[in-house]
Design a protein around this motif. Structure first.
Motif, PDB file in Angstrom:
ATOM      1  N   PRO A 167     -40.108  35.470 -38.647  1.00 11.17           N
ATOM      2  CA  PRO A 167     -38.514  35.445 -39.363  1.00 11.17           C
ATOM      3  C   PRO A 167     -37.691  34.916 -38.569  1.00 11.17           C
ATOM      4  O   PRO A 167     -36.668  35.794 -37.546  1.00 11.17           O
ATOM      5  N   GLY A 168     -36.759  33.825 -39.770  1.00 12.57           N
ATOM      6  CA  GLY A 168     -36.265  33.017 -39.282  1.00 12.57           C
ATOM      7  C   GLY A 168     -35.958  32.342 -37.613  1.00 12.57           C
ATOM      8  O   GLY A 168     -35.453  31.766 -37.068  1.00 12.57           O
ATOM      9  N   ASP A 169     -37.371  31.736 -37.606  1.00 10.55           N
ATOM     10  CA  ASP A 169     -37.424  30.811 -36.657  1.00 10.55           C
ATOM     11  C   ASP A 169     -37.467  29.635 -37.243  1.00 10.55           C
ATOM     12  O   ASP A 169     -37.424  29.454 -38.551  1.00 10.55           O
ATOM     13  N   LEU A 170     -36.774  28.647 -36.485  1.00 13.32           N
ATOM     14  CA  LEU A 170     -36.520  27.283 -36.674  1.00 13.32           C
ATOM     15  C   LEU A 170     -37.719  26.493 -36.759  1.00 13.32           C
ATOM     16  O   LEU A 170     -38.304  26.284 -35.473  1.00 13.32           O
ATOM     17  N   VAL A 171     -38.793  25.986 -38.150  1.00 12.93           N
ATOM     18  CA  VAL A 171     -39.795  25.891 -38.441  1.00 12.93           C
ATOM     19  C   VAL A 171     -39.603  23.573 -38.425  1.00 12.93           C
ATOM     20  O   VAL A 171     -38.619  23.894 -39.391  1.00 12.93           O
ATOM     21  N   VAL A 172     -40.183  22.429 -37.712  1.00  6.95           N
ATOM     22  CA  VAL A 172     -40.041  21.902 -38.016  1.00  6.95           C
ATOM     23  C   VAL A 172     -41.764  21.315 -38.696  1.00  6.95           C
ATOM     24  O   VAL A 172     -42.317  20.909 -37.677  1.00  6.95           O
ATOM     25  N   VAL A 173     -41.507  20.853 -39.316  1.00  4.08           N
ATOM     26  CA  VAL A 173     -42.785  20.243 -39.592  1.00  4.08           C
ATOM     27  C   VAL A 173     -42.521  18.717 -40.495  1.00  4.08           C
ATOM     28  O   VAL A 173     -41.758  18.347 -40.863  1.00  4.08           O
ATOM     29  N   LEU A 174     -43.126  17.754 -39.944  1.00  4.16           N
ATOM     30  CA  LEU A 174     -43.263  16.000 -39.857  1.00  4.16           C
ATOM     31  C   LEU A 174     -44.321  15.607 -40.296  1.00  4.16           C
ATOM     32  O   LEU A 174     -45.674  16.866 -40.210  1.00  4.16           O
ATOM     33  N   GLY A 175     -44.372  14.685 -41.406  1.00  8.99           N
ATOM     34  CA  GLY A 175     -45.849  14.394 -41.922  1.00  8.99           C
ATOM     35  C   GLY A 175     -45.578  15.016 -43.020  1.00  8.99           C
ATOM     36  O   GLY A 175     -46.000  16.951 -43.642  1.00  8.99           O
ATOM     37  N   PRO A 176     -44.989  14.702 -44.672  1.00  3.82           N
ATOM     38  CA  PRO A 176     -45.510  15.746 -45.664  1.00  3.82           C
ATOM     39  C   PRO A 176     -46.469  15.459 -46.376  1.00  3.82           C
ATOM     40  O   PRO A 176     -46.305  15.589 -47.754  1.00  3.82           O
ATOM     41  N   GLY A 177     -47.789  14.918 -46.156  1.00  6.62           N
ATOM     42  CA  GLY A 177     -49.129  14.913 -46.716  1.00  6.62           C
ATOM     43  C   GLY A 177     -49.456  16.325 -47.561  1.00  6.62           C
ATOM     44  O   GLY A 177     -48.215  17.571 -47.343  1.00  6.62           O
ATOM     45  N   GLY A 191     -42.572  32.947 -43.212  1.00  5.91           N
ATOM     46  CA  GLY A 191     -40.644  33.802 -42.314  1.00  5.91           C
ATOM     47  C   GLY A 191     -39.442  32.703 -42.078  1.00  5.91           C
ATOM     48  O   GLY A 191     -38.529  32.799 -41.514  1.00  5.91           O
ATOM     49  N   ALA A 192     -40.049  31.108 -41.696  1.00  5.21           N
ATOM     50  CA  ALA A 192     -39.232  29.961 -41.266  1.00  5.21           C
ATOM     51  C   ALA A 192     -37.636  30.236 -42.096  1.00  5.21           C
ATOM     52  O   ALA A 192     -38.024  29.911 -43.316  1.00  5.21           O
ATOM     53  N   ASP A 193     -36.849  30.301 -40.978  1.00  6.39           N
ATOM     54  CA  ASP A 193     -36.080  29.527 -41.964  1.00  6.39           C
ATOM     55  C   ASP A 193     -34.386  29.541 -40.848  1.00  6.39           C
ATOM     56  O   ASP A 193     -34.058  30.764 -40.241  1.00  6.39           O
ATOM     57  N   PRO A 194     -33.725  27.896 -40.155  1.00  8.09           N
ATOM     58  CA  PRO A 194     -34.731  27.072 -41.276  1.00  8.09           C
ATOM     59  C   PRO A 194     -36.528  26.356 -41.127  1.00  8.09           C
ATOM     60  O   PRO A 194     -36.795  26.785 -40.071  1.00  8.09           O
ATOM     61  N   LEU A 195     -36.651  25.990 -41.961  1.00  5.46           N
ATOM     62  CA  LEU A 195     -37.661  25.321 -42.723  1.00  5.46           C
ATOM     63  C   LEU A 195     -37.430  23.437 -43.000  1.00  5.46           C
ATOM     64  O   LEU A 195     -36.972  23.848 -44.114  1.00  5.46           O
ATOM     65  N   ILE A 196     -37.295  22.740 -41.979  1.00  5.20           N
ATOM     66  CA  ILE A 196     -37.177  21.529 -42.017  1.00  5.20           C
ATOM     67  C   ILE A 196     -38.638  20.494 -42.318  1.00  5.20           C
ATOM     68  O   ILE A 196     -39.359  20.477 -41.467  1.00  5.20           O
ATOM     69  N   VAL A 197     -38.297  19.652 -43.024  1.00  8.30           N
ATOM     70  CA  VAL A 197     -39.073  19.276 -43.416  1.00  8.30           C
ATOM     71  C   VAL A 197     -39.262  17.583 -43.294  1.00  8.30           C
ATOM     72  O   VAL A 197     -38.230  16.819 -44.005  1.00  8.30           O
ATOM     73  N   VAL A 198     -40.277  16.412 -42.010  1.00  9.85           N
ATOM     74  CA  VAL A 198     -39.532  15.705 -42.317  1.00  9.85           C
ATOM     75  C   VAL A 198     -40.597  14.798 -42.704  1.00  9.85           C
ATOM     76  O   VAL A 198     -42.039  14.121 -43.077  1.00  9.85           O
ATOM     77  N   GLY A 199     -40.005  13.267 -43.333  1.00 10.15           N
ATOM     78  CA  GLY A 199     -40.821  12.326 -43.951  1.00 10.15           C
ATOM     79  C   GLY A 199     -40.281  10.989 -44.506  1.00 10.15           C
ATOM     80  O   GLY A 199     -39.342  10.633 -43.127  1.00 10.15           O
ATOM     81  N   LEU A 200     -41.186   9.948 -44.318  1.00 10.72           N
ATOM     82  CA  LEU A 200     -40.086   8.295 -44.174  1.00 10.72           C
ATOM     83  C   LEU A 200     -39.632   8.510 -45.924  1.00 10.72           C
ATOM     84  O   LEU A 200     -39.913   8.722 -46.799  1.00 10.72           O
ATOM     85  N   ALA A 201     -38.760   7.322 -45.872  1.00 10.33           N
ATOM     86  CA  ALA A 201     -38.299   6.371 -47.301  1.00 10.33           C
ATOM     87  C   ALA A 201     -39.144   6.393 -48.362  1.00 10.33           C
ATOM     88  O   ALA A 201     -39.027   7.060 -49.686  1.00 10.33           O
ATOM     89  N   GLY A 202     -40.445   6.682 -47.885  1.00 10.43           N
ATOM     90  CA  GLY A 202     -41.629   6.764 -49.192  1.00 10.43           C
ATOM     91  C   GLY A 202     -41.708   7.465 -49.731  1.00 10.43           C
ATOM     92  O   GLY A 202     -43.328   8.170 -50.487  1.00 10.43           O
ATOM     93  N   ASP A 203     -41.965   8.886 -49.222  1.00 15.29           N
ATOM     94  CA  ASP A 203     -42.623   9.711 -49.364  1.00 15.29           C
ATOM     95  C   ASP A 203     -41.225  10.881 -49.820  1.00 15.29           C
ATOM     96  O   ASP A 203     -40.766  12.273 -50.345  1.00 15.29           O
ATOM     97  N   ALA A 204     -40.259  10.304 -50.681  1.00 16.27           N
ATOM     98  CA  ALA A 204     -39.194  10.841 -51.252  1.00 16.27           C
ATOM     99  C   ALA A 204     -39.790  11.917 -52.265  1.00 16.27           C
ATOM    100  O   ALA A 204     -39.429  12.911 -52.193  1.00 16.27           O
ATOM    101  N   ALA A 205     -40.909  11.918 -52.894  1.00 13.46           N
ATOM    102  CA  ALA A 205     -41.365  12.526 -54.190  1.00 13.46           C
ATOM    103  C   ALA A 205     -41.862  14.160 -53.463  1.00 13.46           C
ATOM    104  O   ALA A 205     -42.224  15.242 -53.808  1.00 13.46           O
TER     105      ALA A 205
END
Ligand SMILES: [Zn+2]
Ligand SMILES: [Zn+2]
Length: 345
Positions: A167-177, A191-205
């Motif tokens: 809990p409280g770990d900074l986790v980054v996920v690359l690719g929102p498939g 418990g990840a927080d911050p939890l950052i998800v990274v995508g491209l312009a086409g991944d808005a939804a």
């Protein structure tokens, strides 16, 4: 008896069609499963475009994310009977004898063949399944969600077994498939927080979905500098970076984003062979962990999580179609209109 099935018949782009095939005969240790639902995997779409990174035994019926009802149980099958509602694991064939099989890590058996590429899969009315692959599911879990157990198991293995999240770990996920989003959801549950998800312009939804699934920050990597945003949260970098991008190149970014003594989990892959700077791996003492498939205890966990709707599975399914509509279901995923399609044979 014949049935319709979605068959990949050649190793060429778009060599997939609905064909009439014979309903399989079962052996003593198998069941004949009446398919209740089968979700379309990114890997099915890759096979339809012949862009996969694995060997395919054509012709083969696609589909490895499935559940249904036992229609007939082989003579030696003890724990399942006609009418049982079940989901199936994907290791259709294993040797049963090697170190990995004998220690419950049969997903890594060198002889493993999976449904939908090595062995006929479930995009059909009926599929033959060894009983050892099956798990019973509760009546409260509908087939339309139970079929998602497989990608859930992939994500659970990557984030909760092959990685350590506190809990409280900074986790980054690359690719929102689909896999990246489920990895993000598992990280949120862990418990990840911050939890950052990274995508491209086409991944808005998809990035909007990531927020609903628990991401505390999403990044369009074409509009923002990922490195800068992540280091805004922690100058050292991320405790864990999950590369679910389905490409080879982002491993560079993952290694760069990980903090000293941090972790990188690689779950997405591609046929691309690229030169990558691996020096941060050594310099920062990073733990790089591949994650492949899943095994029995993981399935039991994700069936429970699905039944509790803890993973918000309704957020993932964007389209449900009869088998005849397979092409539209594949295209909707390929074009990014839905995260996941489900076929109901
Ligand atoms: Zn899959
Ligand atoms: Zn084995």
């Amino acid at each position: 008896m014949n049935q319709s099935a979605v068959v990949q018949y050649a190793l060429e782009p778009l060599a997939v069609e609905l064909r009439e095939v014979v309903v399989p005969e079962i052996g003593d240790d198998d069941v004949l499963l009446k398919v209740g639902a089968v979700s379309v995997c990114g890997s099915d779409v890759h096979q339809a475009h012949n862009t996969q990174s694995w060997t395919v035994n054509v012709p083969v019926i696609l589909g490895h994310e499935f559940c249904g009802t036992v229609a007939k149980a082989g003579r030696a099958v003890k724990h399942f009977r006609d009418g049982d509602r079940v989901v199936s694991e994907t290791a259709a064939e294993i040797c049963g004898e090697c170190l990995l099989c004998r220690t419950g890590r049969y997903n890594l058996c060198p002889q493993r063949k999976g449904f939908g590429y090595g062995i006929n899969g479930a995009m059909a009315s009926y599929v033959k399944v060894p009983a050892r692959c099956l798990h019973k599911i509760p009546d409260t879990l509908p087939f339309g969600l139970a079929c998602l157990a497989e990608p859930h198991a992939v994500a659970y293995n990557a984030m909760c077994v092959n990685s350590t999240i506190r809990p409280g770990d900074l986790v980054v996920v690359l690719g929102p498939g689909p896999i990246g989003l489920l990895c993000a959801r598992m990280a949120a549950l862990a418990g990840a927080d911050p939890l950052i998800v990274v995508g491209l312009a086409g991944d808005a939804a998809r990035l909007e979905t990531a927020t609903r699934l628990g991401a505390t920050r999403v990044i369009n990597a074409e509009a923002e500098d990922v490195e800068e945003v992540v280091r805004g949260f922690s100058a050292l970098g991320a405790d864990l970076v999950c590369d679910a991008s389905g490409a080879s190149r982002p491993l560079d970014l993952a290694l760069s984003l990980a903090r000293p003594d941090g972790q990188v989990a690689k779950v997405g892959w591609s046929p691309d062979l690229l030169p990558i700077n691996v020096n941060p791996l050594v310099l920062k003492n990073v733990r790089l962990q591949g994650s492949f498939s899943h095994n029995f205890p993981i399935w039991e966990r994700v069936i429970h999580l699905l039944d509790r709707r803890a993973t918000m599975p309704d957020e993932i399914v964007g389209l449900t179609s009869p088998l005849e509509g397979w092409r539209g279901a594949f295209d909707a995923m390929h074009e990014g209109r839905v995260i996941k399609s489900v076929l109901v044979p």
